[in-house]
Write a protein that holds these residues in place. Structure first.
Motif, PDB file in Angstrom:
ATOM      1  N   SER A  67      33.110  37.862   0.467  1.00  0.00           N
ATOM      2  CA  SER A  67      32.403  36.820   1.222  1.00  0.00           C
ATOM      3  C   SER A  67      33.377  35.787   1.777  1.00  0.00           C
ATOM      4  N   PHE A  77      36.547  36.248   2.403  1.00  0.00           N
ATOM      5  CA  PHE A  77      37.363  36.891   3.432  1.00  0.00           C
ATOM      6  C   PHE A  77      36.621  36.934   4.768  1.00  0.00           C
ATOM      7  N   ILE A  78      35.346  37.328   4.742  1.00  0.00           N
ATOM      8  CA  ILE A  78      34.557  37.376   5.980  1.00  0.00           C
ATOM      9  C   ILE A  78      34.387  35.974   6.571  1.00  0.00           C
ATOM     10  N   TYR A  79      34.119  35.010   5.710  1.00  0.00           N
ATOM     11  CA  TYR A  79      33.947  33.645   6.182  1.00  0.00           C
ATOM     12  C   TYR A  79      35.242  33.103   6.781  1.00  0.00           C
ATOM     13  N   GLU A  80      36.364  33.361   6.111  1.00  0.00           N
ATOM     14  CA  GLU A  80      37.658  32.889   6.597  1.00  0.00           C
ATOM     15  C   GLU A  80      38.010  33.536   7.930  1.00  0.00           C
ATOM     16  N   SER A  81      37.621  34.809   8.105  1.00  0.00           N
ATOM     17  CA  SER A  81      37.948  35.521   9.340  1.00  0.00           C
ATOM     18  C   SER A  81      37.249  34.906  10.557  1.00  0.00           C
ATOM     19  N   ASN A  82      36.064  34.381  10.382  1.00  0.00           N
ATOM     20  CA  ASN A  82      35.295  33.817  11.496  1.00  0.00           C
ATOM     21  C   ASN A  82      35.369  32.294  11.563  1.00  0.00           C
ATOM     22  N   ARG A  83      35.873  31.678  10.488  1.00  0.00           N
ATOM     23  CA  ARG A  83      35.866  30.218  10.424  1.00  0.00           C
ATOM     24  C   ARG A  83      36.831  29.597  11.437  1.00  0.00           C
ATOM     25  N   GLU A  84      38.047  30.124  11.543  1.00  0.00           N
ATOM     26  CA  GLU A  84      39.029  29.558  12.459  1.00  0.00           C
ATOM     27  C   GLU A  84      38.532  29.607  13.899  1.00  0.00           C
ATOM     28  N   ARG A  85      37.952  30.717  14.301  1.00  0.00           N
ATOM     29  CA  ARG A  85      37.457  30.872  15.672  1.00  0.00           C
ATOM     30  C   ARG A  85      36.361  29.864  15.973  1.00  0.00           C
ATOM     31  N   SER A 103      43.803  27.100   5.749  1.00  0.00           N
ATOM     32  CA  SER A 103      43.269  28.325   5.169  1.00  0.00           C
ATOM     33  C   SER A 103      42.546  28.049   3.848  1.00  0.00           C
ATOM     34  N   TYR A 139      42.552  30.165   1.522  1.00  0.00           N
ATOM     35  CA  TYR A 139      43.283  30.850   0.465  1.00  0.00           C
ATOM     36  C   TYR A 139      44.351  29.921  -0.115  1.00  0.00           C
TER      37      TYR A 139
END
Length: 464
Positions: free
Chosen positions: A27, A29-37, A164, A166
């Motif tokens: 969860s 990872f998916i959130y982090e992938s779309n959060r920056e954009r 990030s 992470y």
């Protein structure tokens, strides 16, 4: 090779913990992938509205005043220039993200169709146009605007990249949440697994004592069905054993009547030799019937459990034998208490001493405590038992010597009775041949574990 824990509790906890950590990690990872954009697009829209406001304000003044207004509008994130900067001097991004940023900025100037707007979203390694702009934690943005009167302005802005997830914060979050989830899961697993533990314990208890209390039929439907089926099985076994006991009692009653008549007829014989021989036969039959009845009824004893001074009990049994002239020596640790059926345990100790005295001239009995158990050890200096028969002699009616004579050991029920009493008290009987000669019989009984009839006092209602 993966080594899994032995217990079902540990395996369930491990499985739930892995599922929890993996699901949270996925969860994040998916959130982090779309959060920056999402954050950059939101900042771009906000920046576009700000630049549009500055342009609207500047265009309302004369061209010679505009530059002063543009210079006053500069911040740490926006730098203005009166000249248009050619876009081909930069490495402008050409992807979906850059396209969305351009669209949002162009939409901000939609109410000024006569403005010419150029947008460039620069990559990280583009050369900085002005000192202080552009870094690894920003995304550079260039907006060139040409006013309807031919005047131009260039805006160089930065879109700060979000930090990030992470990092230390997310690791601390995962650790705290995982610990809380593991503790909750452990509590729930304990409540779910406890009935299985009770069922296994009940199956173990019923193997040595059919009179243990029935399992509580509470909890989830599956557990209630299982407990009810187990209780029905136990009830059927109890009825079977009861019918066998009643059958033996009826047979023994009929046999005693016949033996009594036979004894009366033997006493009427005129020949003294014949009468004495017949009386010995009748006495042997009486002892045989009494031994069988005693063994069968021993498993159905209703004697209540009592806190008993085991040290005194053993000393009194040894003293009884010494009063009969037997060589019995006792070495007993004082003050040992045990919850037991005292009469049944006294009979077991008596059988052990009597069995040893048949084959040996002297016997020694001791009582000690070790590892949460009491150990009653009886050793003699007799011939011992062949190794192949050490376990067989605990079975009813088994004898190394095939005759049933009292002088050679009786009916083969003495040790079987002792073993039955030991199992009822959640203990064991072990026979060993001594290296110096003779037999060692060890009766082990747990001090802190209640006898089998007490195992189910606790009721469990797991997540009813």
């Amino acid at each position: 090779m993966i080594v899994l824990p032995e217990s079902l509790k540990a395996r369930s906890l491990l499985m739930l913990s892995l599922i929890f950590v993996l699901s949270h990690g996925l969860s994040i990872f998916i959130y982090e992938s779309n959060r920056e954009r999402s954050i950059l697009l939101t900042e771009a829209a906000d920046l576009a509205a700000r630049i549009s406001g500055i342009v609207d304000l500047a265009f309302g003044f004369a061209p010679n005043v505009r530059q002063g207004i543009l210079d006053a509008a500069q911040t740490q994130f926006i730098v203005t220039s009166p000249d248009i900067v050619p876009l081909n001097t930069f490495d402008c991004l050409d992807n979906d993200f850059a396209g969305e940023v351009k669209t949002r900025i162009e939409n901000a100037f939609a109410h000024h169709p006569d403005y010419r707007v150029e947008v460039c979203v620069m990559s990280f390694d583009s050369p900085a146009l002005l000192v202080g702009l552009g870094s690894e934690n920003t995304r550079d943005l260039l907006v060139n605007i040409q006013f309807p009167d031919g005047e131009t302005a260039s805006f160089r802005a930065t879109l700060p990249l979000p930090n990030s997830l992470y990092g230390e914060a997310i690791l601390l979050y995962l650790i705290v949440v995982t610990i809380a989830a593991v503790l909750l899961a452990w509590f729930l697993i304990l409540r779910l697994i406890e009935p299985i533990h009770l069922l296994g314990k009940a199956a173990e208890d019923i193997g040595s004592n059919l009179k243990v209390p029935p399992l509580p039929e509470t909890g989830p439907r599956e557990l209630r069905v299982t407990s009810a089926a187990f209780n029905v099985m136990q009830s059927r076994l109890q009825r079977l054993m009861q019918s066998q006991t009643e059958m033996v009692a009826a047979i023994s009653h009929d046999l005693k009547s016949a033996i009594t008549r036979l004894q009366l007829r033997a006493e009427m014989l005129a020949d003294e030799h014949e009468r004495q021989g017949m009386e010995r036969v009748v006495a042997d039959i009486q002892k045989m019937v009494a031994s069988i009845v005693t063994f069968v009824r021993g498993g159905a004893s209703r004697e209540p459990l009592q806190k008993t001074n085991l040290s005194y009990l053993i000393e009194s049994v040894a003293e009884d034998f010494r009063d009969e002239g037997k060589a019995v020596k006792d070495d007993v640790e004082d003050g040992i208490q045990l919850l037991c059926q005292p009469s049944e345990l006294r009979r077991a100790i008596h059988n052990l001493l009597e069995n040893s005295l048949i084959y040996a001239g002297s016997v020694e009995i001791s009582l000690t405590k070790k590892d949460g158990n009491v150990i009653i050890a009886v050793q003699d200096n007799g011939p011992g038992i062949p190794e192949a028969h050490l376990k067989n002699v605990l079975r009813p009616f088994f004898r190394c010597e095939p005759s049933r004579s009292d002088s050679t050991g009786g009916q083969g029920l003495g040790l079987a009775i002792v073993n039955s009493v030991a199992q009822f008290h959640a203990g064991s009987l072990e026979l060993k041949n001594r290296s110096s000669g003779g037999l060692l019989a060890e009766l082990r009984l747990p001090l802190k574990v209640s006898p089998n009839s007490q195992h189910r006092a606790k009721k469990i209602d797991p997540l009813a």
